[in-house]
Write a protein that holds these residues in place. Structure first.
Motif, PDB file in Angstrom:
ATOM      1  N   TRP A 259     -48.788  72.832   1.569  1.00 33.34           N
ATOM      2  CA  TRP A 259     -47.356  72.640   1.773  1.00 33.34           C
ATOM      3  C   TRP A 259     -47.060  71.175   2.053  1.00 33.34           C
ATOM      4  O   TRP A 259     -47.804  70.509   2.773  1.00 33.34           O
ATOM      5  CB  TRP A 259     -46.860  73.465   2.955  1.00 33.34           C
ATOM      6  CG  TRP A 259     -46.669  74.918   2.682  1.00 33.34           C
ATOM      7  CD1 TRP A 259     -47.411  75.944   3.169  1.00 33.34           C
ATOM      8  CD2 TRP A 259     -45.644  75.522   1.877  1.00 33.34           C
ATOM      9  NE1 TRP A 259     -46.928  77.147   2.711  1.00 33.34           N
ATOM     10  CE2 TRP A 259     -45.842  76.917   1.916  1.00 33.34           C
ATOM     11  CE3 TRP A 259     -44.581  75.011   1.127  1.00 33.34           C
ATOM     12  CZ2 TRP A 259     -45.016  77.808   1.237  1.00 33.34           C
ATOM     13  CZ3 TRP A 259     -43.770  75.904   0.447  1.00 33.34           C
ATOM     14  CH2 TRP A 259     -43.981  77.279   0.506  1.00 33.34           C
ATOM     15  N   LEU A 267     -44.537  72.800  -2.789  1.00 29.09           N
ATOM     16  CA  LEU A 267     -45.901  73.305  -2.678  1.00 29.09           C
ATOM     17  C   LEU A 267     -46.760  72.665  -3.760  1.00 29.09           C
ATOM     18  O   LEU A 267     -46.359  72.605  -4.921  1.00 29.09           O
ATOM     19  CB  LEU A 267     -45.924  74.830  -2.838  1.00 29.09           C
ATOM     20  CG  LEU A 267     -47.291  75.506  -2.825  1.00 29.09           C
ATOM     21  CD1 LEU A 267     -47.925  75.422  -1.440  1.00 29.09           C
ATOM     22  CD2 LEU A 267     -47.176  76.966  -3.272  1.00 29.09           C
ATOM     23  N   THR A 283     -40.473  76.064  -4.413  1.00 30.91           N
ATOM     24  CA  THR A 283     -40.628  77.466  -4.020  1.00 30.91           C
ATOM     25  C   THR A 283     -39.298  78.177  -3.841  1.00 30.91           C
ATOM     26  O   THR A 283     -39.277  79.385  -3.623  1.00 30.91           O
ATOM     27  CB  THR A 283     -41.434  77.562  -2.714  1.00 30.91           C
ATOM     28  OG1 THR A 283     -40.791  76.808  -1.686  1.00 30.91           O
ATOM     29  CG2 THR A 283     -42.846  77.028  -2.925  1.00 30.91           C
TER      30      THR A 283
END
Length: 395
Positions: A259, A267, A283
């Motif tokens: 992350w 990500l 994401t």
């Protein structure tokens, strides 16, 4: 001796020649001023003409003095200090390392204690029972006191490292080895060779709170409660009941997940030997933002907590660590030192280093099939301010 040019006296001709040359060079006329020019000069010399010229200069050329002024040369800008990225400053022996690329046998806790899970190590800090198999993964709880072990025999153990006491064993979570672990407060997420991802609440007796399947093969990477990478080349972002995004652009196993610390919806993922790419994902909408072919298998990914940089570790070839600049993906440097040769028996998995950072985010540790543990000062000096310690884990 007298010389004539076109019947004229030479001295007069040559006396006027420099004036003509200068006039041609500067675009002036060599002839005498005409009557109109004289009248214009006189008008400008008058008080009203001087006032007009002053206003004209203020309006059109307010900085003409600075334009034509000769001043001292400005001080030269000091060059940016060259970043010092040396070779590994500490190298330790890590004998008898577990020889499987898809496992996660290294973790660095918040109390600055590093844990490694070799096949056999004497004397061990803690040892699982022989019939349960060796540790396939290790992960420190947020408080840095409790350590989770994922075993080859499908169970998960939770140890108190202060007393070196086994607190509990989580049984029936998976049907085969547990190769990946990740904590979020009191929730321990486990990934198994059976393709399942399970959330376990370690505070309660019936610890399995959610279980979901998004992969056909082994789950070999976890990045918290949401992303999971599998040997099938897919990376899924899951909710408790089902996945909301399925990232399927990698061509081989996805073990490396990280992350971004400065952009919550970003990500990074890395593909195996048949893929060799680092990809960035949004994401929130599931789109692939960028992809770079690194030329070798991607084993681990690690974001810097201070700079917009991404560190990756690679197999095959040089077994190197590579530092990238984000978002340009410009390569900053390759850190080499790990050998592709195993000191024990040959690996059936790629001999690429696994990496993770210290609690302060400055030092990076890497362990590889050459049975060495190396420490790299990649991300600068530690912060002077002290952070409040994490809350103790309730079990």
């Amino acid at each position: 001796m007298k010389m004539t040019v076109g019947g004229s006296t030479p001295w007069r001709a040559f006396e006027s020649w420099p004036y003509i040359y200068n006039g041609l060079r500067h675009g002036l006329l060599p002839a005498d001023k005409t009557r109109k020019e004289k009248e214009k000069a006189a008008a400008l010399a008058s008080p009203s003409g001087q006032t007009y010229g002053k206003l004209l200069a203020e309006r059109l050329l307010p900085n003409r003095n600075r334009i034509l002024a000769f001043q001292a040369r400005p001080p030269a800008s000091s060059p940016r200090p060259k970043r010092n990225l040396p070779s590994a400053d500490r190298i330790l022996d890590a004998p008898d390392m577990t020889d499987d690329y898809y496992l996660n046998v290294l973790d660095w806790g918040s109390r600055n204690i590093l844990s490694i899970a070799p096949r056999q190590h004497r004397p061990p800090l803690m040892k699982a029972e022989d019939d349960l198999g060796a540790a396939a993964s290790v992960s420190w709880a947020p408080d840095g006191r409790y350590l989770a072990l994922g075993l080859n025999g499908s169970d998960v153990q939770l140890w108190d490292t202060d007393s070196q006491r086994l607190l509990r064993t989580l049984r029936g979570v998976h049907r085969s080895r547990v190769g990946s672990l990740s904590w979020s407060n009191h929730i321990l997420t486990t990934g198994g060779k059976d393709g399942k991802v399970v959330n376990n609440d370690v505070r309660i007796r019936s610890h399995v709170v959610h279980s979901y399947r998004g992969h056909r093969g082994e789950v070999c990477g976890l990045g918290g409660l949401v992303p999971a990478g599998g040997i099938d080349g897919h990376c899924s972002a899951d909710l408790p009941r089902s996945w909301i995004h399925r990232f399927d652009k990698h061509a081989s196993a996805v073990k490396a997940l990280a992350w971004c610390p400065f952009q919550s919806n970003l990500l990074a993922s890395g593909g195996g030997g048949n893929d060799r790419c680092i990809k960035l994902w949004n994401t929130e909408n599931g789109t692939c933002l960028d992809s770079v072919d690194t030329g070798s298998q991607v084993c681990s990914l690690l974001w810097s907590k201070k700079e917009k940089e991404l560190l990756s570790s690679h197999g095959f070839g040089q077994n190197q660590l590579t530092l990238w600049k984000y978002p340009s993906f410009r390569k900053i440097i390759d850190l080499t030192g790990h050998s592709s040769e195993s000191c024990a028996r040959p690996w059936y998995g790629p001999k690429s280093p696994q990496i993770l950072s210290s609690p302060d985010g400055c030092t990076v540790a890497s362990v590889s099939g050459d049975e060495t543990l190396r420490f790299w000062n990649v991300f600068g000096s530690p912060e002077t301010t002290k952070k409040s310690p994490p809350k103790p884990l309730r079990t």
